[in-house]
Structures are given as C-alpha cells and as structure tokens.
Design an enzyme around this catalytic site. Sequence first.
Site, PDB file in Angstrom:
ATOM      1  N   ARG A   1       0.842  -1.193   0.000  1.00 46.88           N
ATOM      2  CA  ARG A   1       0.000   0.000   0.000  1.00 46.88           C
ATOM      3  C   ARG A   1       0.875   1.239   0.000  1.00 46.88           C
ATOM      4  O   ARG A   1       1.858   1.305   0.746  1.00 46.88           O
ATOM      5  CB  ARG A   1      -0.908   0.008   1.228  1.00 46.88           C
ATOM      6  CG  ARG A   1      -1.801  -1.207   1.373  1.00 46.88           C
ATOM      7  CD  ARG A   1      -2.479  -1.204   2.738  1.00 46.88           C
ATOM      8  NE  ARG A   1      -3.303  -2.399   2.932  1.00 46.88           N
ATOM      9  CZ  ARG A   1      -3.916  -2.691   4.082  1.00 46.88           C
ATOM     10  NH1 ARG A   1      -3.764  -1.891   5.140  1.00 46.88           N
ATOM     11  NH2 ARG A   1      -4.635  -3.781   4.186  1.00 46.88           N
TER      12      ARG A   1
ATOM     13  N   ASP B   1       0.879   5.497   0.522  1.00 49.50           N
ATOM     14  CA  ASP B   1       0.107   6.543   1.186  1.00 49.50           C
ATOM     15  C   ASP B   1      -0.418   7.570   0.199  1.00 49.50           C
ATOM     16  O   ASP B   1      -0.012   7.597  -0.960  1.00 49.50           O
ATOM     17  CB  ASP B   1       0.990   7.257   2.223  1.00 49.50           C
ATOM     18  CG  ASP B   1       1.343   6.371   3.401  1.00 49.50           C
ATOM     19  OD1 ASP B   1       0.603   5.401   3.658  1.00 49.50           O
ATOM     20  OD2 ASP B   1       2.357   6.651   4.064  1.00 49.50           O
TER      21      ASP B   1
ATOM     22  N   TYR C   1      12.072   1.416  -3.519  1.00 49.24           N
ATOM     23  CA  TYR C   1      11.526   2.770  -3.567  1.00 49.24           C
ATOM     24  C   TYR C   1      12.610   3.745  -4.019  1.00 49.24           C
ATOM     25  O   TYR C   1      13.787   3.583  -3.689  1.00 49.24           O
ATOM     26  CB  TYR C   1      11.015   3.201  -2.189  1.00 49.24           C
ATOM     27  CG  TYR C   1       9.692   2.574  -1.800  1.00 49.24           C
ATOM     28  CD1 TYR C   1       8.482   3.189  -2.115  1.00 49.24           C
ATOM     29  CD2 TYR C   1       9.649   1.363  -1.109  1.00 49.24           C
ATOM     30  CE1 TYR C   1       7.280   2.619  -1.751  1.00 49.24           C
ATOM     31  CE2 TYR C   1       8.448   0.779  -0.752  1.00 49.24           C
ATOM     32  CZ  TYR C   1       7.262   1.416  -1.073  1.00 49.24           C
ATOM     33  OH  TYR C   1       6.063   0.840  -0.725  1.00 49.24           O
TER      34      TYR C   1
ATOM     35  N   ARG D   1      10.187   7.636   4.122  1.00 47.24           N
ATOM     36  CA  ARG D   1      10.045   9.088   4.282  1.00 47.24           C
ATOM     37  C   ARG D   1      10.722   9.566   5.569  1.00 47.24           C
ATOM     38  O   ARG D   1      11.242  10.689   5.626  1.00 47.24           O
ATOM     39  CB  ARG D   1       8.574   9.477   4.261  1.00 47.24           C
ATOM     40  CG  ARG D   1       7.920   9.308   2.879  1.00 47.24           C
ATOM     41  CD  ARG D   1       6.426   9.469   2.948  1.00 47.24           C
ATOM     42  NE  ARG D   1       6.059  10.749   3.542  1.00 47.24           N
ATOM     43  CZ  ARG D   1       4.835  11.012   4.039  1.00 47.24           C
ATOM     44  NH1 ARG D   1       3.909  10.070   4.050  1.00 47.24           N
ATOM     45  NH2 ARG D   1       4.578  12.195   4.552  1.00 47.24           N
TER      46      ARG D   1
END
Length: 255
Positions: free
Chosen positions: A50, A52, A111, A202
């Site tokens: 998932r 955000d 990522y 992040r």
Amino acid sequence: MHRYALKIEYNGAPYHGWQRQVDLPSVQGMIEQAIGKVAGSAHEIAAAGRTDAGVHAWAQVAHVDMERDWDTFRLSEAINYHLKPNPIAIIGCAKVTEAFHARFSAVERRYIFRMVSRRAPIVHEAGLVWQVKPPLSLEAMQEGAKHLLGYHDFTTFRSSICQGLTPFKTLDRLDVSEHPYPGGAEFRFDVRARSFLHNQVRSFVGTLERVGAGHLEPSDVKRRLEACARSACGPVSAPHGLYLAGVGYEDDPFE
C-alpha cells in the site's frame, strides 16, 4: 479462474492512497472500477504493498482473478481504456499460476525518493519531487545512510500508527546520489528491502536531509536509530517525492 499479474504506474496526487476507501478516491478503487467494466462484474485486486496519499508508483504490482481467459495485451488495453482520464496505467500484464500472490510472493520492494534542492519554485515537476531550499552535502547524507543498513529495530523510523507486527527489519540498500537539475540539484534515494514499515522511507529521507543541511552529523543517525524512539526521528519528508519503483519476485512474471 485465470490469474493475471498487473504492473501499474500512477500519479498518486489525486488519491487518498492505494487502498480502497469508502467515498474517497483511491488507486485500488479506480482500477477495480475499470476491471468491473471490462468483466461486467465486481472484481477485487491484491497489491504488493500500500502506498500513502500522494505517493506515486512506477511499477506497483497487483493480481486479479478473471473468469475469462484473456490475451494479456487485450486485457491491459481494455483496463487502460476504462481508466481514462485517471493518471493510472497498466504497463505490464502477465498470466500467472494460482501460486503467485502479488504481496506474499514478493521478495523485494524498491523505492526511489526524489528531493530537489533549489531556491526557485518547482514548475514542471511540481508535486513530483520534494523541494528543499538549503544546499545539501551528498557526502554527509551518504555517510549517515550507512548507519541504517542491515538488520535493526527501526522504531525510530516507524510511524506511530504503523500496524506492522515488529519494528525489526533488514534494510538491504540505501544509496544516495546527486543529479543535475535546472537551478539546483536533485538527490535520489534508492531504498531496497523485503518489506518496509509505515513511513519508514520518508522518515529516513527527512532525517538524512537534516544531515545534508548540516543540522545533524552523520553519526547522529546511528544514535537516533539506537534510541528506538519515534521522538528521535527527524521530520518526515513529503509524500510526493516517493515512488514505488519496483517489486522483485523469484520468478518475475513480466520477464
């Protein structure tokens, strides 16, 4: 039933994240709506992970079970037709066995975070990169990133609402590189692991930006990691610089 793996690209700005939500637009919801129009009935999809709200993807992976035996090219074309005008595209489609699961078969997630340092406002890529204004030291961020590699308790870099069963994860790669950007410089964070905690990438980037700006020493990253306290984390970076860049499988269905 016939199972298909889908490789998906999307701009996350218009959506409240990947996961389907009641009365709120989501990437999953839009794709399921499109598949429903193709198949003539409701279908659910399962994804590798998932993302955000505001997070993008170059290569999210999901799978769907269909009653009809589709040609993979025609299936992807049909879904893309019904996805218009959403900024979502099926860029790969492959038939797989029932043993394949987009989430549980994955052995790696990758990522990429894009951060741009410049004074002038971002024009053409607004919403696609995280802009910071201070000049940054690549070497300091690279040195700080080394402390995060390997197997650790990542409580410091884990959202307080993370639903993961354990804060212990193995980080396989965190490379920081600098690239030319008009009027400034772009810094890319290439992060790879089998799985991640909520807001982990992040949180890494936000702390390393403080290191690059000179507000923290590279060694402070190690101390903050070992504190195992969310309060020790630096600021969490904006979501719109983050991209799900790839999902790895032992047998890649798209090769």
